[in-house]
Every structure is written in C-alpha cells, then in structure tokens.
Design a protein around this motif. Sequence first.
Motif, short mmCIF file in Angstrom:
data_model
loop_
_atom_site.label_atom_id
_atom_site.label_comp_id
_atom_site.label_asym_id
_atom_site.label_seq_id
_atom_site.Cartn_x
_atom_site.Cartn_y
_atom_site.Cartn_z
N ASN A 273 0.84 -1.20 0.00
CA ASN A 273 0.00 0.00 0.00
C ASN A 273 0.87 1.25 0.00
O ASN A 273 0.61 2.20 -0.74
N LYS B 120 1.22 3.86 -3.22
CA LYS B 120 0.84 5.26 -3.04
C LYS B 120 2.00 6.19 -3.36
O LYS B 120 1.80 7.32 -3.80
N ARG C 186 -3.62 -6.52 -5.44
CA ARG C 186 -2.51 -5.70 -4.94
C ARG C 186 -1.19 -6.04 -5.64
O ARG C 186 -0.47 -5.15 -6.08
N GLU D 77 -8.82 0.53 -5.03
CA GLU D 77 -7.92 1.29 -4.18
C GLU D 77 -6.70 1.83 -4.93
O GLU D 77 -6.14 2.84 -4.56
N TRP D 78 -6.28 1.15 -5.99
CA TRP D 78 -5.03 1.53 -6.66
C TRP D 78 -5.27 2.15 -8.04
O TRP D 78 -4.43 2.08 -8.92
#
Length: 169
Positions: free
Chosen positions: A15, A19, A114, A135-136
């Motif tokens: 994560n 980011k 992920r 999320e990505w």
Amino acid sequence: MPNPLKELFLKRYLNLRLKLIRHGERAYNFADELKKVKNILVLLPVGHEYEEATQDFLKQLGAIFPQGRVTTFVKSTLRKSDLNWMGVPNDTYLKVIQDGQIDLVIDLNQPQDRIVSYLVALSGAPLRLNLAEGEWDDNYNLHFRLPAGASPKQQLAHIGRQLQRLVSA
C-alpha cells in the motif's frame, strides 16, 4: 500455513509503495500514444485465461494492434524464485518486465489485485488500463467503465471498442 504478521506487513508495504509511485506527471494524447503501441501485456485473472471471452478479447487486440505483440500474464504463474521473502516480485523479475518495453498494460483482474497493481505500477508502461475500480486506481491512466452488473464478455467488448475508436481517431 499463512503467516498473519507477514500478510499484514506485506499489505502495508505494498500500500505504501503503490501510493508513493507517482504516474501522470506527463499529459498524454491517448489516441496518439495508442497508435504507437508495439508491446501489450494483458494481466489475466487466475482461472479465466482460457475462457472464450478472454480469448476473443486477445484476438481483438491483435486486430486492433496488428503491428503489436500481445503477451499474457497470470499471477498464479509466479514461481517462488520470482518472489522475495515477502511474496512480492523481486527486482530481477521486475527488470524482465521492464526490459520488455511494454507500451500498454491491461489489467483484467476484478477486484483489483494488490500484487498485480504493483507489477503494473513498476512495469514502466506509459499506458496502464484497468477494468475494475479500486484502491489503486492512481496507478492506471486509462479507465473504461460499464455500469455494474455488466458481464465480463460485455466489459471486454467495451474495452475493445474504446481502444479501436481511439486508434482509429
């Protein structure tokens, strides 16, 4: 036996890395960029690589990019020797992907994965397309979305139509 501490560490590490990777500092004319595509990497979801819709989509990519080379990848094909101690693709494996000079990466995983998003982010590809919101999303710069409930076949056909439209523009 899964190690919960290792899984937690892995999740936080990826994560943070995802980011910190910043794409998009450059503005793209996607139609022009797509016309230059020579190498395409399609990241397939585990167990779907032989489905008819997927095979049709890969053929469609070949027709849209006749000068291009389409390569596929399935996360389950990663060997232990390709991973570091955390289960993340190691630098040697990432270098192989980067050396492939990929122009377009298409991630068909739903939901976003992920590890696959990590590969996409570090692929070096200027064009990174994903199928699923998640999320990505910041690691991708092309998003073709259909309303929720669309079948995988409809989604793949939609991506093909959009790519064809941009290449023909």
